[in-house]
Design a protein around this motif. Structure first.
Motif, PDB file in Angstrom:
ATOM      1  N   ASN A  77      -6.610  -2.430   8.340  1.00 35.32           N
ATOM      2  CA  ASN A  77      -5.261  -2.966   8.284  1.00 35.32           C
ATOM      3  C   ASN A  77      -4.691  -3.221   9.678  1.00 35.32           C
ATOM      4  O   ASN A  77      -3.563  -3.669   9.828  1.00 35.32           O
ATOM      5  CB  ASN A  77      -4.374  -1.957   7.540  1.00 35.32           C
ATOM      6  CG  ASN A  77      -3.126  -2.589   6.983  1.00 35.32           C
ATOM      7  OD1 ASN A  77      -3.137  -3.766   6.633  1.00 35.32           O
ATOM      8  ND2 ASN A  77      -2.046  -1.836   6.907  1.00 35.32           N
ATOM      9  N   SER A  78      -5.476  -2.910  10.714  1.00 33.01           N
ATOM     10  CA  SER A  78      -4.962  -2.983  12.087  1.00 33.01           C
ATOM     11  C   SER A  78      -5.409  -4.265  12.772  1.00 33.01           C
ATOM     12  O   SER A  78      -6.386  -4.899  12.354  1.00 33.01           O
ATOM     13  CB  SER A  78      -5.467  -1.783  12.890  1.00 33.01           C
ATOM     14  OG  SER A  78      -6.830  -1.975  13.221  1.00 33.01           O
ATOM     15  N   GLN A 106      -1.414 -11.166  12.476  1.00 35.79           N
ATOM     16  CA  GLN A 106      -1.606 -10.363  13.682  1.00 35.79           C
ATOM     17  C   GLN A 106      -2.230 -11.192  14.806  1.00 35.79           C
ATOM     18  O   GLN A 106      -3.188 -10.784  15.452  1.00 35.79           O
ATOM     19  CB  GLN A 106      -2.463  -9.135  13.388  1.00 35.79           C
ATOM     20  CG  GLN A 106      -1.810  -8.220  12.371  1.00 35.79           C
ATOM     21  CD  GLN A 106      -2.733  -7.129  11.886  1.00 35.79           C
ATOM     22  OE1 GLN A 106      -3.945  -7.332  11.743  1.00 35.79           O
ATOM     23  NE2 GLN A 106      -2.170  -5.983  11.615  1.00 35.79           N
ATOM     24  N   ARG A 154       0.729  -4.955   4.778  1.00 38.12           N
ATOM     25  CA  ARG A 154       1.502  -4.781   6.000  1.00 38.12           C
ATOM     26  C   ARG A 154       3.007  -4.975   5.778  1.00 38.12           C
ATOM     27  O   ARG A 154       3.788  -4.869   6.708  1.00 38.12           O
ATOM     28  CB  ARG A 154       1.029  -5.752   7.085  1.00 38.12           C
ATOM     29  CG  ARG A 154      -0.294  -5.385   7.683  1.00 38.12           C
ATOM     30  CD  ARG A 154      -0.528  -6.113   8.983  1.00 38.12           C
ATOM     31  NE  ARG A 154       0.257  -5.574  10.079  1.00 38.12           N
ATOM     32  CZ  ARG A 154      -0.064  -4.478  10.759  1.00 38.12           C
ATOM     33  NH1 ARG A 154      -1.122  -3.795  10.454  1.00 38.12           N
ATOM     34  NH2 ARG A 154       0.698  -4.070  11.765  1.00 38.12           N
ATOM     35  N   HIS A 195      -9.304   2.093   5.581  1.00 37.43           N
ATOM     36  CA  HIS A 195      -8.232   1.143   5.271  1.00 37.43           C
ATOM     37  C   HIS A 195      -7.214   1.079   6.401  1.00 37.43           C
ATOM     38  O   HIS A 195      -6.646   0.037   6.700  1.00 37.43           O
ATOM     39  CB  HIS A 195      -7.563   1.476   3.931  1.00 37.43           C
ATOM     40  CG  HIS A 195      -6.406   2.403   4.028  1.00 37.43           C
ATOM     41  ND1 HIS A 195      -5.163   1.997   4.426  1.00 37.43           N
ATOM     42  CD2 HIS A 195      -6.309   3.733   3.812  1.00 37.43           C
ATOM     43  CE1 HIS A 195      -4.345   3.029   4.422  1.00 37.43           C
ATOM     44  NE2 HIS A 195      -5.015   4.091   4.064  1.00 37.43           N
ATOM     45  N   LEU A 196      -7.005   2.206   7.081  1.00 35.43           N
ATOM     46  CA  LEU A 196      -6.086   2.233   8.225  1.00 35.43           C
ATOM     47  C   LEU A 196      -6.616   1.314   9.329  1.00 35.43           C
ATOM     48  O   LEU A 196      -5.881   0.522   9.911  1.00 35.43           O
ATOM     49  CB  LEU A 196      -5.993   3.672   8.738  1.00 35.43           C
ATOM     50  CG  LEU A 196      -4.805   4.064   9.582  1.00 35.43           C
ATOM     51  CD1 LEU A 196      -3.518   3.884   8.807  1.00 35.43           C
ATOM     52  CD2 LEU A 196      -4.940   5.526  10.010  1.00 35.43           C
ATOM     53  N   ILE A 233       0.846  -1.203   0.000  1.00 39.75           N
ATOM     54  CA  ILE A 233       0.000   0.000   0.000  1.00 39.75           C
ATOM     55  C   ILE A 233       0.878   1.249   0.000  1.00 39.75           C
ATOM     56  O   ILE A 233       0.574   2.254  -0.657  1.00 39.75           O
ATOM     57  CB  ILE A 233      -0.985  -0.038   1.204  1.00 39.75           C
ATOM     58  CG1 ILE A 233      -2.118   0.955   0.993  1.00 39.75           C
ATOM     59  CG2 ILE A 233      -0.314   0.261   2.519  1.00 39.75           C
ATOM     60  CD1 ILE A 233      -3.282   0.743   1.946  1.00 39.75           C
ATOM     61  N   GLU A 265       3.945  -0.408   8.410  1.00 41.36           N
ATOM     62  CA  GLU A 265       3.007  -1.478   8.789  1.00 41.36           C
ATOM     63  C   GLU A 265       1.564  -0.986   8.847  1.00 41.36           C
ATOM     64  O   GLU A 265       0.629  -1.736   8.619  1.00 41.36           O
ATOM     65  CB  GLU A 265       3.394  -2.073  10.142  1.00 41.36           C
ATOM     66  CG  GLU A 265       4.432  -3.160  10.020  1.00 41.36           C
ATOM     67  CD  GLU A 265       4.587  -3.903  11.320  1.00 41.36           C
ATOM     68  OE1 GLU A 265       4.479  -5.136  11.318  1.00 41.36           O
ATOM     69  OE2 GLU A 265       4.828  -3.250  12.345  1.00 41.36           O
ATOM     70  N   GLU A 266       1.423   0.291   9.192  1.00 40.23           N
ATOM     71  CA  GLU A 266       0.066   0.837   9.275  1.00 40.23           C
ATOM     72  C   GLU A 266      -0.410   1.335   7.922  1.00 40.23           C
ATOM     73  O   GLU A 266      -1.529   1.851   7.807  1.00 40.23           O
ATOM     74  CB  GLU A 266       0.028   1.998  10.270  1.00 40.23           C
ATOM     75  CG  GLU A 266       0.374   1.611  11.676  1.00 40.23           C
ATOM     76  CD  GLU A 266       1.868   1.656  11.922  1.00 40.23           C
ATOM     77  OE1 GLU A 266       2.467   2.721  11.781  1.00 40.23           O
ATOM     78  OE2 GLU A 266       2.443   0.602  12.232  1.00 40.23           O
ATOM     79  N   ARG A 304      -4.068  -8.219   2.207  1.00 35.99           N
ATOM     80  CA  ARG A 304      -3.855  -7.641   3.539  1.00 35.99           C
ATOM     81  C   ARG A 304      -2.429  -7.906   4.017  1.00 35.99           C
ATOM     82  O   ARG A 304      -1.792  -7.046   4.631  1.00 35.99           O
ATOM     83  CB  ARG A 304      -4.851  -8.246   4.541  1.00 35.99           C
ATOM     84  CG  ARG A 304      -6.224  -7.585   4.461  1.00 35.99           C
ATOM     85  CD  ARG A 304      -7.077  -7.967   5.647  1.00 35.99           C
ATOM     86  NE  ARG A 304      -7.601  -9.311   5.541  1.00 35.99           N
ATOM     87  CZ  ARG A 304      -7.636 -10.202   6.528  1.00 35.99           C
ATOM     88  NH1 ARG A 304      -7.154  -9.898   7.709  1.00 35.99           N
ATOM     89  NH2 ARG A 304      -8.141 -11.398   6.347  1.00 35.99           N
TER      90      ARG A 304
END
Lengths: 314, 542
Positions: free
Chosen positions: B458-459, A58, A80, B454-455, A14, A288-289, A76
């Motif tokens: 993605n967490s 995660q 990351r 998206h933030l 991303i 990573e975010e 995804r």
């Protein structure tokens, strides 16, 4: 001339996409990735006998039943900064048992990933007039150098290969002083000093020179990282901070006084400092975010000055 | 053939930055020292119960703890979504916009800490210096500390101490803090033992003797304390009725002390997964709830040892003398560890206990300027403040300008605190402004999954949902309601002494200054060709 500088994307797809869009978004002439292009981890997606897939991201185990779910999961993972790896039960067990096999697969996925990124850059920026530069650094294995050198749109540089930006010369060095992780491009300070000296042979005028050195200058506040114990856990919960940059880089900046000095390496040490008349920048990294931390620098080559700069979280 | 493990583990290569995260103890320690039971809890919250004569402290504590737990989950979630970038400033800037983020962050993490400098100094005075002067019979010092010049000198000392701790650096201060934690806990355990095994009659007798010995009081000072506070029923006997009603009026007082389990929010490192989210959350929850457990134990022991009515009467007497609405039986604040030490009639033991309790102050004092310097750096990096404000000295790496921006206004505010009649009564302004900052963060957390999809997705917290609603939106909303309730009470009720003209002007000046700085920076930077709005604008992905 407007420069857009980032560092330490570590495989985040991303962030790479944002990087490729940044030139148009900020009206920059050149977009520069200062090193640590490749990711740090592979995420195995293990196929069961019943055709479903199991994977963990995660700390969360996911069971994927359809091809679409697997592809969405892979997206995804790549966002990351990790590499998805589809494997069978047997392959997964073999990887667990054999570190050399893991290294081999890492090389494969990193090269595949870099090739894909180069292709994306060529699709996106070919013919736009926006120059894109990506230089390898300490976390990048040497094998990606050939891919970058052979790319059509993406340019690269190192100590031996300066890059001309109009009237300015950008000299690059991805090597750093030693880290606790013993990464690919590390050297002691005398060796770094020799490499910098070699790089500067191509530079004629300090006021027309830009340093693109991955390691930040020692004690500059661009190099402040949490102190670590031998087992790589934080000292005092991460509150104990220490300078970990390179003394050779610092000396080179102070002695040579280039127009601008661009750095990365220490993700948590975003900042801008003046070392003599040189503006030194580290945009930091939150790859990573999926946040693209960057420095936008407006340079006037004729007046040989930095007109202004801004650190952004794009 | 054996099945593969349930959760396939990822493969890591050698690469920089792959460190182990926070230990639970670290997360706990910073939270625990921020929700400081001795400095904030004893002096500013548990001493003012007499102002709400119908309120019940135990349910108020439990209710506050429950609502603060929502705040903890909210902050742990934000740390998980944007760890390294952390802190209210970045979270709010990212979600609500750069201007709002700047104004709320600099008022809550920088400007209002000018007011906290005299608050810290006051605590140093009443919990360390005045008890020591009393025990050692240094009457000249006692008199000096009680006057305006004495208070201002202590403010100057506290400001310099906080600056020195910043200059020493976090590594040194973190070691100091850890030692302080152990000394402080040992001292607390000793006080609890005295209160547990000592008798109330024994305490009353010891108090009467020491009041005569140290302060020249005569007669039955224990009972005189009750009489001066208006009789034997200052507050309700301990219980749970009313559970709500007037009990809720205590909550904004307790907030002064327990609003900060998230104080280390900007310090947490790279968070990788849900286990780190849980670790940070559990660490902060432990800091909060162990503090509440200690407070409950203290309250029960105080009721047993001092007598619940007497404890509140003694505190009310002290505040009556401060606000000149009455008098007290002894001339200093009835610091519970000092009172407990009276039981042994030993000046040496009293001195040791008071000094050991001073560790609670020292382990907390460094927090005064640390957060401020971080916000000043962040604002300078974002070009809102001049670049020079983030300079550090060449050799010792001291943030000189950031410290000047803290030191000088702190001394000005400190002088107002010491030498004017009413300024010190706006004490709850100190927490109100921080609560506004947290309120902004709670709103940002509530809308984060929708504004920054998206933030969020993605967490590691993206999968925590309740009835399909993101957990962080629920906890953020509940936190906002809780903080909103406190803000409403502070602004609406005279009890908290902040809804008067001068207090509102003081806070208004701070918000006005923040807005002015931001607007001037926007205009000035635009002339330089820099658009500050670009700092937090998101680059399109596709």
């Amino acid at each position: 001339m407007k420069l857009f500088f980032v560092s330490d994307l570590h495989g985040s797809e991303i962030c790479w996409k944002k990087f490729l869009n940044a030139g148009a978004f900020y009206k920059a002439d050149v977009v520069i990735l200062g090193g640590d292009i490749t990711g740090k981890a592979m995420v195995p997606i293990v196929q069961h006998a019943d055709g479903t897939w199991a994977a963990s991201l995660q700390d969360h185990l996911e069971t994927l039943e359809t091809q679409a779910e697997v592809e969405e999961f892979e997206k995804r993972v790549m966002n990351r900064g990790y590499y998805p790896l589809r494997v069978s039960d047997e392959e997964y067990r073999a990887l667990q048992a054999d570190p050399e096999l893991v290294d081999k697969r890492f090389k494969e996925v990193m090269l595949e990933g870099t090739e894909r990124w180069i292709a994306m850059a060529e699709d996106k920026l070919g013919g736009t007039g926006i120059r894109v530069i990506a230089c390898p650094a300490n976390d990048d294995m040497f094998e990606i150098d050939d891919l970058l050198t052979g790319a059509r749109v993406v340019e690269t540089g190192d100590e031996e290969h300066p890059i001309q930006l109009g009237e300015l010369t950008m000299v690059s060095m991805g090597w750093t002083n030693p880290t606790p992780w013993h990464t690919f491009r590390e050297a002691d300070e005398p060796e770094l000093a020799r490499r910098i000296e070699r790089a500067l042979e191509a530079a004629e005028d300090p006021k027309r020179t830009i340093f693109n050195f991955h390691a930040p200058p020692y004690g500059s506040r661009l190099d402040t990282a949490p102190a670590l114990k031998e087992d790589l856990s934080y000292v005092s919960g991460g509150q104990a901070l220490r300078p970990v940059g390179s003394t050779s880089v610092r000396e080179a900046i102070k002695d040579y006084q280039p127009l601008l000095s661009l750095h990365g390496h220490i993700h948590e040490s975003k900042g801008a400092v003046r070392l003599g008349s040189t503006l030194a920048l580290n945009p930091g990294s939150s790859y990573e975010e999926g946040i693209l931390q960057a420095a936008i620098v407006d340079v006037d080559p004729r007046k040989q000055k930095v007109k202004n700069y801004l650190l952004v979280n794009g | 053939m054996a099945a593969i493990p349930e959760a396939p583990t990822l493969f890591l290569r050698k690469a920089t930055g792959l460190v182990k995260g926070w230990s639970k103890f670290d997360a706990f320690l910073y939270s625990f020292m921020s929700v400081n039971f001795v400095t904030l809890g004893l002096f500013f919250s548990l001493s003012v119960l007499g102002f709400v004569p119908d309120g019940q402290v135990l349910p108020a504590l439990l209710l506050s703890g429950v609502f603060m737990s929502f705040l903890v989950v909210t902050y742990a979630g934000l740390i998980s979504v944007m760890p390294r970038a952390g802190g209210d400033y970045v979270w709010q800037s990212r979600v609500l916009g750069g201007g709002i983020g700047f104004v709320l962050a600099v008022t809550g993490w920088w400007f209002i800490l000018w007011y906290w400098a005299p608050v810290y100094a006051n605590i140093l005075s009443v919990e360390v210096l005045q008890p020591l002067a009393a025990v050692l019979k240094l009457e000249g010092l006692s008199d000096f500390l009680a006057n305006d010049n004495g208070l201002f000198l202590v403010i100057q000392f506290t400001v310099v101490l906080a600056a020195v701790l910043v200059a020493l650096g976090m590594e040194t201060y973190a070691k100091i803090q850890k030692v302080c934690f152990y000394i402080g806990m040992a001292a607390l355990a000793l006080m609890f033992l005295i209160m547990l095994f000592g008798s109330r009659s024994g305490f009353a007798s010891a108090f009467n003797q020491e009041a005569t010995n140290l302060f020249g009081a005569s007669g039955d000072t224990y009972n005189r304390t009750l009489e001066l506070a208006g009789g034997s029923q200052v507050v309700p006997d301990l219980g749970f009725t009313p559970f709500l009603g007037s009990t809720l009026l205590l909550v904004p007082f307790l907030a002064f002390w327990i609003l900060y389990p998230n104080w280390g929010a900007t310090l947490y490192g790279e968070v990788r997964g849900a286990s780190d989210f849980r670790r940070v959350m559990v660490g902060m929850l432990q800091g909060l709830w162990i503090t509440i457990a200690i407070a409950v134990a203290f309250i029960l022991l105080a009721a047993k040892f001092f007598g619940w009515q007497w404890f509140n009467a003694a505190n009310l007497g002290y505040w009556n003398t401060v606000y000149q609405t009455g008098e007290a039986a002894i001339p200093i604040w009835p610091f519970p560890p000092l009172l407990a030490s009276f039981y042994f009639h030993s000046p040496l033991l009293s001195t040791i206990i008071v000094l050991a309790f001073g560790a609670w102050f020292l382990g907390w004092a460094g927090t005064l300027f640390l957060s401020s310097t971080r916000v000043i750096f962040a604002a300078a990096f974002d070009r809102i403040l001049p670049e020079r404000m983030a300079d550090v000295s060449e050799h010792r790496h001291v943030p000189v300008w950031a410290l000047i921006l803290m030191l000088v206004p702190s001394l000005v505010v400190g002088a107002l605190y010491a030498y004017t009649d009413n300024f010190a009564t706006y004490i709850l302004d100190a927490v109100l402004v921080i609560a506004v900052t947290f309120f902004g963060t709670a709103i940002a957390a509530t809308i984060l999954p929708f504004r920054k999809r998206h933030l969020y997705e993605n967490s590691p917290i993206a999968r925590y949902k309740v009835a399909g609603i993101p957990l962080i939106s629920i906890t953020g909303f509940v936190t906002a309601v809780f903080l909103g309730f406190n803000l409403w009470k502070w602004f609406q009720d005279d009890l908290y002494a902040v809804n008067n003209r001068d207090s509102l002007v003081f806070m208004g000046v701070m918000y006005g200054l923040a807005i002015l700085i931001y607007l001037v920076a926007r205009i000035y930077r635009r002339r330089q060709g820099i658009d500050l709005r670009a700092v937090h604008e998101e680059i399109p992905v596709e």
